[in-house]
Scaffold this motif. Structure first.
Motif, PDB file in Angstrom:
ATOM      1  N   SER A  78      49.343  12.437   8.335  1.00  0.00           N
ATOM      2  CA  SER A  78      49.655  12.245   6.735  1.00  0.00           C
ATOM      3  C   SER A  78      49.078  13.585   6.296  1.00  0.00           C
ATOM      4  CB  SER A  78      48.972  11.053   6.378  1.00  0.00           C
ATOM      5  OG  SER A  78      47.419  11.193   6.266  1.00  0.00           O
ATOM      6  N   ILE A  79      49.346  14.015   5.150  1.00  0.00           N
ATOM      7  CA  ILE A  79      48.778  14.928   4.250  1.00  0.00           C
ATOM      8  C   ILE A  79      47.065  14.520   4.273  1.00  0.00           C
ATOM      9  CG2 ILE A  79      48.694  15.824   1.772  1.00  0.00           C
ATOM     10  CD1 ILE A  79      51.503  15.246   1.565  1.00  0.00           C
ATOM     11  N   HIS A  80      46.893  13.421   3.944  1.00  0.00           N
ATOM     12  CA  HIS A  80      45.396  12.904   3.851  1.00  0.00           C
ATOM     13  C   HIS A  80      44.593  13.359   5.185  1.00  0.00           C
ATOM     14  CE1 HIS A  80      41.630  11.064   2.741  1.00  0.00           C
ATOM     15  NE2 HIS A  80      41.778  10.449   4.008  1.00  0.00           N
ATOM     16  N   GLY A  81      45.469  13.242   6.378  1.00  0.00           N
ATOM     17  CA  GLY A  81      44.747  13.242   7.713  1.00  0.00           C
ATOM     18  C   GLY A  81      44.725  14.712   8.021  1.00  0.00           C
ATOM     19  N   THR A  82      45.429  15.629   7.598  1.00  0.00           N
ATOM     20  CA  THR A  82      45.769  16.996   7.681  1.00  0.00           C
ATOM     21  C   THR A  82      44.680  17.694   6.900  1.00  0.00           C
ATOM     22  OG1 THR A  82      48.021  16.976   8.311  1.00  0.00           O
ATOM     23  CG2 THR A  82      47.006  19.017   7.618  1.00  0.00           C
ATOM     24  N   LEU A  83      44.287  17.375   5.572  1.00  0.00           N
ATOM     25  CA  LEU A  83      43.328  17.679   4.793  1.00  0.00           C
ATOM     26  C   LEU A  83      42.091  17.506   5.528  1.00  0.00           C
ATOM     27  CD1 LEU A  83      44.886  17.133   1.150  1.00  0.00           C
ATOM     28  CD2 LEU A  83      44.508  19.417   2.406  1.00  0.00           C
ATOM     29  N   ASN A  84      41.849  16.222   5.806  1.00  0.00           N
ATOM     30  CA  ASN A  84      40.451  15.768   6.458  1.00  0.00           C
ATOM     31  C   ASN A  84      40.387  16.633   7.538  1.00  0.00           C
ATOM     32  OD1 ASN A  84      38.447  13.408   6.150  1.00  0.00           O
ATOM     33  ND2 ASN A  84      40.457  12.788   4.993  1.00  0.00           N
ATOM     34  N   HIS A  85      41.433  17.042   8.709  1.00  0.00           N
ATOM     35  CA  HIS A  85      41.109  17.706   9.613  1.00  0.00           C
ATOM     36  C   HIS A  85      40.509  18.978   9.332  1.00  0.00           C
ATOM     37  CE1 HIS A  85      41.731  19.865  13.362  1.00  0.00           C
ATOM     38  NE2 HIS A  85      42.556  20.808  12.754  1.00  0.00           N
ATOM     39  N   LEU A  86      41.199  19.533   8.224  1.00  0.00           N
ATOM     40  CA  LEU A  86      40.644  20.940   7.638  1.00  0.00           C
ATOM     41  C   LEU A  86      39.225  20.871   7.256  1.00  0.00           C
ATOM     42  CD1 LEU A  86      43.544  22.421   5.450  1.00  0.00           C
ATOM     43  CD2 LEU A  86      42.724  23.148   7.568  1.00  0.00           C
ATOM     44  N   LEU A  87      38.977  19.637   6.537  1.00  0.00           N
ATOM     45  CA  LEU A  87      37.434  19.539   6.353  1.00  0.00           C
ATOM     46  C   LEU A  87      36.596  19.532   7.564  1.00  0.00           C
ATOM     47  CD1 LEU A  87      35.582  19.148   4.028  1.00  0.00           C
ATOM     48  CD2 LEU A  87      35.858  16.626   4.319  1.00  0.00           C
ATOM     49  N   VAL A  88      36.820  18.567   8.560  1.00  0.00           N
ATOM     50  CA  VAL A  88      36.333  18.679   9.769  1.00  0.00           C
ATOM     51  C   VAL A  88      36.172  19.913  10.472  1.00  0.00           C
ATOM     52  CG1 VAL A  88      36.349  17.734  12.150  1.00  0.00           C
ATOM     53  CG2 VAL A  88      37.073  16.154  10.397  1.00  0.00           C
ATOM     54  N   ALA A  89      37.589  20.678  10.623  1.00  0.00           N
ATOM     55  CA  ALA A  89      37.531  21.800  11.499  1.00  0.00           C
ATOM     56  C   ALA A  89      36.518  23.154  10.648  1.00  0.00           C
ATOM     57  CB  ALA A  89      38.902  21.991  11.805  1.00  0.00           C
ATOM     58  N   GLU A  90      37.054  23.502   9.511  1.00  0.00           N
ATOM     59  CA  GLU A  90      36.599  24.505   8.982  1.00  0.00           C
ATOM     60  C   GLU A  90      35.233  24.310   8.196  1.00  0.00           C
ATOM     61  OE1 GLU A  90      37.690  27.230   4.947  1.00  0.00           O
ATOM     62  OE2 GLU A  90      39.375  26.163   5.788  1.00  0.00           O
ATOM     63  N   HIS A  91      35.029  23.277   7.805  1.00  0.00           N
ATOM     64  CA  HIS A  91      33.653  23.053   6.931  1.00  0.00           C
ATOM     65  C   HIS A  91      32.466  22.495   7.669  1.00  0.00           C
ATOM     66  CE1 HIS A  91      36.033  24.990   3.872  1.00  0.00           C
ATOM     67  NE2 HIS A  91      36.849  23.982   3.897  1.00  0.00           N
ATOM     68  N   ARG A  92      32.716  21.688   8.803  1.00  0.00           N
ATOM     69  CA  ARG A  92      31.848  21.149   9.343  1.00  0.00           C
ATOM     70  C   ARG A  92      31.569  21.575  11.085  1.00  0.00           C
ATOM     71  NH1 ARG A  92      31.521  14.777  11.614  1.00  0.00           N
ATOM     72  NH2 ARG A  92      29.202  14.875  12.355  1.00  0.00           N
ATOM     73  N   LEU A  93      32.759  22.006  11.496  1.00  0.00           N
ATOM     74  CA  LEU A  93      32.657  22.388  12.904  1.00  0.00           C
ATOM     75  C   LEU A  93      32.453  23.869  12.830  1.00  0.00           C
ATOM     76  CD1 LEU A  93      32.992  22.323  16.095  1.00  0.00           C
ATOM     77  CD2 LEU A  93      35.265  22.653  15.732  1.00  0.00           C
ATOM     78  N   TRP A  94      33.296  24.803  12.306  1.00  0.00           N
ATOM     79  CA  TRP A  94      33.159  26.292  12.399  1.00  0.00           C
ATOM     80  C   TRP A  94      32.175  26.654  11.494  1.00  0.00           C
ATOM     81  CZ3 TRP A  94      34.461  29.035  16.274  1.00  0.00           C
ATOM     82  CH2 TRP A  94      35.748  28.363  16.998  1.00  0.00           C
ATOM     83  N   SER A  95      32.114  26.118  10.384  1.00  0.00           N
ATOM     84  CA  SER A  95      30.758  26.288   9.423  1.00  0.00           C
ATOM     85  C   SER A  95      29.306  26.342  10.353  1.00  0.00           C
ATOM     86  CB  SER A  95      30.750  25.393   8.357  1.00  0.00           C
ATOM     87  OG  SER A  95      29.551  25.806   7.469  1.00  0.00           O
ATOM     88  N   ALA A  96      29.198  25.254  10.874  1.00  0.00           N
ATOM     89  CA  ALA A  96      27.924  25.046  11.714  1.00  0.00           C
ATOM     90  C   ALA A  96      27.906  26.209  12.901  1.00  0.00           C
ATOM     91  CB  ALA A  96      27.835  23.756  12.364  1.00  0.00           C
TER      92      ALA A  96
END
Length: 178
Positions: A52-70
């Motif tokens: 979904s749109i929601h699932g894709t936006l959550n993926h962006l939060l996970v990938a960009e702002h949790r994983l790559w940021s760390a």
């Protein structure tokens, strides 16, 4: 180890700062368009990789702002799933995405120029260490977001809704006018 001249490192910094500005600008424009989507359509499985749109936006939060940021900030890889729902609330998800996109700007400005010609060493989610060019890997983060914004744009048009114009050249034109 490959080294980059001071002027080359500054050019990399400037390019990555532009990509970070674009990432924030495009994220803001996309989220403005998504705000008009009814809740049922926002959460509906539309055949996207993260459903979904929601699932894709959550993926962006996970990938960009949790994983790559760390990885870029402290060299760690937090345990996670790429399809994890970090934020169920739509308004809070929106704000976290914008805050995260904005957070890249002072990081890029504050890193020493030599870092852009260096390497990023990190642990993969599946295990094993990786050493990649720092600047190219940071560019990947912004490119990854562009990919998923494109998926959401396609979902918007599938729903009969307008998709925002997200081409980088429009940001560049707006910046040139200023």
């Amino acid at each position: 180890m490959t080294t980059t001249s001071d002027s080359g490192a500054e050019a990399l910094r400037e390019h990555l700062a532009m990509l970070a500005r674009y990432n924030l600008w495009a994220t803001r424009r996309l989220l403005d368009a998504v705000d008009a989507v009814p809740e049922a359509d926002y959460r509906r499985d539309l055949g996207l990789y993260f459903r979904s749109i929601h699932g894709t936006l959550n993926h962006l939060l996970v990938a960009e702002h949790r994983l790559w940021s760390a990885r870029f900030n402290d060299g760690t890889t937090p345990p996670m799933r790429l399809d994890e729902e970090l934020e169920s609330d739509r308004a809070r998800l929106r704000q976290r995405l914008l805050d995260g996109a904005e957070a890249w700007l002072p990081l890029i400005a504050g890193w020493p120029a030599a870092r852009f010609g260096g390497r990023l060493d990190y642990l993969r989610l599946a295990g094993g260490t990786v050493s990649l060019p720092f600047a190219a890997t940071l560019a990947h983060v912004f490119n990854h977001a562009t990919h998923h914004r494109g998926q959401i744009s396609a979902a918007l048009t599938t729903l009969g809704r307008p998709a925002p114009e997200l081409d980088l050249v429009y940001l560049l034109q707006a910046e040139a006018v200023r």
